[in-house]
Design a protein around this motif. Structure first.
Motif, short mmCIF file in Angstrom:
data_model
loop_
_atom_site.label_atom_id
_atom_site.label_comp_id
_atom_site.label_asym_id
_atom_site.label_seq_id
_atom_site.Cartn_x
_atom_site.Cartn_y
_atom_site.Cartn_z
N PRO A 1 -10.09 0.74 -2.66
CA PRO A 1 -8.82 0.52 -3.04
C PRO A 1 -8.10 2.23 -2.65
N ALA A 2 -9.26 3.01 -2.06
CA ALA A 2 -8.42 3.93 -2.00
C ALA A 2 -9.20 4.59 -0.53
N ALA A 3 -8.73 6.12 0.59
CA ALA A 3 -9.29 6.72 1.25
C ALA A 3 -8.76 8.11 1.08
N ALA A 4 -9.37 8.65 1.49
CA ALA A 4 -8.67 10.09 2.27
C ALA A 4 -9.44 10.92 3.61
N VAL A 5 -8.30 11.36 3.64
CA VAL A 5 -9.59 12.78 4.35
C VAL A 5 -8.22 14.01 4.04
N PRO A 6 -8.44 15.11 4.13
CA PRO A 6 -8.54 16.18 4.04
C PRO A 6 -6.51 16.19 4.25
N GLY A 7 -5.03 16.15 2.72
CA GLY A 7 -4.40 16.25 3.47
C GLY A 7 -3.80 14.64 3.47
N ALA A 8 -4.58 13.99 3.24
CA ALA A 8 -3.56 13.01 3.31
C ALA A 8 -4.89 11.25 1.77
N LEU A 9 -4.02 10.56 1.53
CA LEU A 9 -4.47 9.71 0.43
C LEU A 9 -3.78 8.89 0.99
N GLY A 10 -4.88 7.52 0.79
CA GLY A 10 -3.53 5.82 1.31
C GLY A 10 -4.26 5.38 0.21
N VAL A 11 -3.69 4.51 -0.57
CA VAL A 11 -3.94 3.65 -1.71
C VAL A 11 -3.28 2.23 -1.21
N GLN A 12 -4.48 0.89 -1.84
CA GLN A 12 -4.29 -0.34 -1.69
C GLN A 12 -3.92 -0.89 -2.59
N ARG B 1 0.79 -1.29 0.24
CA ARG B 1 0.36 0.33 -0.46
C ARG B 1 0.38 1.17 0.29
N VAL B 2 0.50 2.13 -0.03
CA VAL B 2 1.15 3.43 -0.73
C VAL B 2 0.38 4.41 0.05
N ALA B 3 0.73 5.87 0.94
CA ALA B 3 -0.02 7.14 1.69
C ALA B 3 0.25 7.82 0.39
N VAL B 4 -0.07 9.27 0.01
CA VAL B 4 0.50 10.85 -0.26
C VAL B 4 -0.26 11.45 0.94
N VAL B 5 1.23 12.32 1.59
CA VAL B 5 0.78 13.07 2.78
C VAL B 5 1.48 14.32 2.55
N ASP B 6 0.20 15.37 2.69
CA ASP B 6 0.43 16.38 2.64
C ASP B 6 1.45 17.40 4.63
N PRO B 7 3.48 17.47 3.62
CA PRO B 7 3.38 17.45 5.27
C PRO B 7 3.15 18.46 6.40
N ARG B 8 1.76 18.99 5.91
CA ARG B 8 1.38 20.23 6.81
C ARG B 8 0.60 19.53 7.69
N PHE B 9 0.07 18.73 7.57
CA PHE B 9 -0.73 17.56 7.79
C PHE B 9 -1.57 18.18 9.54
N VAL B 10 -2.45 18.67 9.80
CA VAL B 10 -2.63 18.41 11.67
C VAL B 10 -4.27 17.62 12.35
N GLY B 11 -3.92 16.38 12.71
CA GLY B 11 -5.26 15.99 13.02
C GLY B 11 -4.96 14.78 13.64
N HIS B 12 -5.84 13.93 14.45
CA HIS B 12 -5.66 13.02 14.90
C HIS B 12 -4.36 11.83 14.48
N THR B 13 -4.36 10.81 14.92
CA THR B 13 -3.76 9.48 14.39
C THR B 13 -4.41 8.86 13.93
N HIS B 14 -5.82 8.52 14.37
CA HIS B 14 -6.94 8.33 14.12
C HIS B 14 -7.43 8.01 12.91
N SER B 15 -7.42 9.58 12.45
CA SER B 15 -7.82 9.87 11.05
C SER B 15 -7.28 9.60 10.30
N LEU B 16 -5.44 9.25 10.40
CA LEU B 16 -4.70 9.10 9.41
C LEU B 16 -5.28 7.16 9.08
N ARG B 17 -5.02 7.09 10.32
CA ARG B 17 -5.33 5.51 9.76
C ARG B 17 -6.28 5.30 9.07
N LEU B 18 -8.08 5.78 9.63
CA LEU B 18 -8.74 5.79 8.87
C LEU B 18 -8.99 5.95 7.08
#
Length: 602
Positions: A72-83, A47-64
């Protein structure tokens, strides 16, 4: 390990890189290397993640966003996860010149046809602040919300039964977190729940009051573990097709093993024959209920005024819990079993369970019929072709039914359930009527049942009531074993207490139920259904009925018992070997994971 690509230089003092490492990612900073080259260096199954280094948030937000394997893909503001399944789309987006920015890439993936999951964050924070004041405000917002508490609450299924919601989940979720911190997996907790339930069945088999009391406590303990395994999967986002299948199949194995334990315990007190019949009837009722629910869901039918009324009732507060209790889901059912086992006898326990289960079955069946019945001149909803194929797999027909289905029948709207009902009624009447029970008329009726079963599936199962076929076929097959094993069919097996025919019949129905649950739960957890050759090798439901009827007619009581036991062992070996070979082959690894969190009680 997985790889997280930062889209720029990290912000001084930011804990982002450490959080990504705790989530299992290797962090790669930009060093002038093209993103496509970075992707090419990574293993295809990573899996691959693309993350904005300015991201501020809870660790669980990143986990989700980054660690949920169901999408196959999930995203929150500033972070994208790709399976791995979404990596080709990510490569196409980067090759087309899309900048290495999470939000832009998420939009490009969605435009490319890849579903991008946007997890609901609730009070969790996920922001990309532009400057110092915004960053300070975002950091303060993170500190104001206990992310771990939110994560723990979200580990509980969104919709569950009354007993589970109010009497188990408030503390089982803490057990799930305890298991997570010690590195236990959901499958290990599921297995522990099975072991505890088997111990409960063993205690019930002692036939003593202390044994029944211990069995009740162990059964409740097994249910707590059963809740904790799913909560652990949601807490850690540790989902897998095998885990979902194990959880579902083990639930049935635990419950039916406990029925057998009660019957063994009653046998020590001289009441075994009748309690074995009750245990077998309880297993048949519960299996047919599950198959009815699964077939209705597979048919993708329903709607109209009944569905609208259900929606209005769901908004009426107390009716929600009343309706969840009346269907007797697993929590209420196991609580009832535990209390009655501790305070009464196995006969009373199983009798009450049958009455309550029968009432629940009547309620749910009536609701499904109302949802499927044609409206004013509408003709009723019809299942699409994909739903028809799912229903056909659940019917579990064999060579005889296939031969009878060779000559097409007109696709009349209600032809399939009418053929199935006619065959079931013919078989049941021949087994129970004094004039025909125990005679060769029952064999003729079994052949007639096979003909009717074939005619029922001779056309695609697209009618509004065709979902009734799988539970009717299960009731016919299991009911035949119950009638003949209990001696109600006036066959040669009359001395049940001595020759153990009912326990052998219980084993045969349990083996068949395993196969039918396997057929239901593998596709539900996005694994391949059992191959059709397994059903054909086992004779199909109509072939097994004919074998059991002929054995009852031709064999002595002892030989009939041995035949049932040998048939149960052979079928169990066939179906278990097929399951073990499938799950050990590695083929489920690429399956898309189910992500239905509606929480319909089992």
């Amino acid at each position: 390990m997985s790889t997280a690509m930062l889209t720029g230089q990290p912000v001084a003092g930011s804990p982002l890189e450490e959080e990504l490492r705790r989530l299992g990612f290797t962090v790669r900073r930009p060093d002038g290397e093209p993103p496509l080259a970075v992707l090419a260096d990574l293993p295809a199954g990573e899996r691959v993640a693309v993350v904005d280094p300015r991201f501020v948030g809870h660790t669980h937000s990143l986990r989700l966003a980054l660690a949920d394997p169901r999408f196959p893909a999930a995203a929150v503001p500033g972070a994208l996860g790709v399976q791995p399944a979404g990596r080709p789309a990510l490569e196409r987006a980067l090759a087309a010149g899309c900048p290495l920015l999470p939000d832009r890439l998420a939009g490009r993936l969605a435009a490319d046809g890849t579903a991008v999951h946007r997890p609901p964050l609730g009070p969790l924070v996920a922001r990309v602040p532009e400057g110092g004041p915004e960053r300070a405000a975002a950091t303060a917002a993170v500190a104001a919300v206990d992310g771990e508490a939110v994560r723990l609450r979200s580990a509980v299924k969104a919709r569950d039964g009354f007993f589970t919601t109010f009497f188990v989940s408030p503390y089982s979720r803490h057990l799930a977190r305890w298991c997570s911190r010690r590195g236990l997996t959901p499958n290990q907790v599921t297995t522990a729940s099975l072991v505890v339930a088997l111990a409960a069945a063993g205690c019930a088999a002692t036939g003593t009051r202390p044994g029944y009391a211990a069995a009740a406590l162990l059964l409740l303990g097994s249910f707590v573990l059963d809740c904790a395994d799913g909560q652990l999967a949601r807490y850690d986002l540790a989902y897998s097709p095998l885990g979902g299948w194990l959880d579902a199949v083990f639930d049935r194995a635990k419950e039916y093993a406990f029925y057998a334990g009660l019957a063994l315990g009653a046998a020590r007190g001289g009441d075994g024959d009748q309690v074995w019949a009750l245990a077998l009837a309880a297993m048949i009722l519960q299996t047919c209920r599950h198959l009815l629910d699964s077939a209705f869901a597979a048919a993708a039918t329903g709607g109209g005024p009944a569905a609208a009324l259900s929606g209005r009732l769901d908004r009426a507060g107390w009716t929600v819990w009343a309706r969840r209790i009346v269907v007797l889901p697993i929590g209420e059912r196991w609580a009832l079993l535990a209390v009655l086992t501790a305070l009464t006898t196995p006969r009373v326990t199983l009798t009450v369970l049958l009455i309550a289960g029968g009432a629940a079955a009547g309620y749910t069946t009536a609701g499904r019929l109302l949802r499927s019945w044609p409206g004013r001149g509408s003709g009723g909803p019809a299942a699409p072709a994909a739903a028809a194929r799912r229903l056909a797999a659940l019917t579990d027909g064999g060579v005889l039914a296939a031969a009878a289905a060779r000559w097409p029948r007109p696709a009349a709207r209600y032809a399939a359930p009418l053929w199935a009902a006619a065959g079931t009624a013919l078989l049941t009447a021949a087994l129970l009527l004094p004039a025909t029970a125990g005679t060769w008329w029952t064999a003729l009726a079994a052949a007639g049942y096979a003909l009717c079963a074939g005619r029922a599936v001779a056309a695609p199962l697209t009618g509004p009531l065709d979902w009734l076929l799988p539970p009717m076929f299960r009731a016919a097959e299991y009911g035949t074993v119950l009638i003949l094993a209990s001696g109600a069919g006036n066959g040669p097996q009359t001395d049940i207490a001595m020759n153990g025919t009912l326990p052998a019949g219980f084993g045969l129905v349990a083996a068949c139920a395993y196969h039918h649950y396997d057929t239901v739960y593998r596709p539900r957890n996005d694994a391949a259904p059992p191959p059709a050759r397994l059903g054909w090798a086992s004779g199909g439901h109509e072939g097994r009925i004919l074998v059991v009827v002929l054995a009852a007619l031709c064999a002595s009581a002892t030989a009939f018992t041995v035949t049932l036991a040998l048939l149960a062992g052979a079928l169990a070996a066939l179906w278990l070997t097929g399951s073990i070979r499938y799950w050990s082959s590695g083929r489920p690894g690429g399956a898309r994971l189910a992500h239905d969190e509606s929480g319909e009680p089992a």
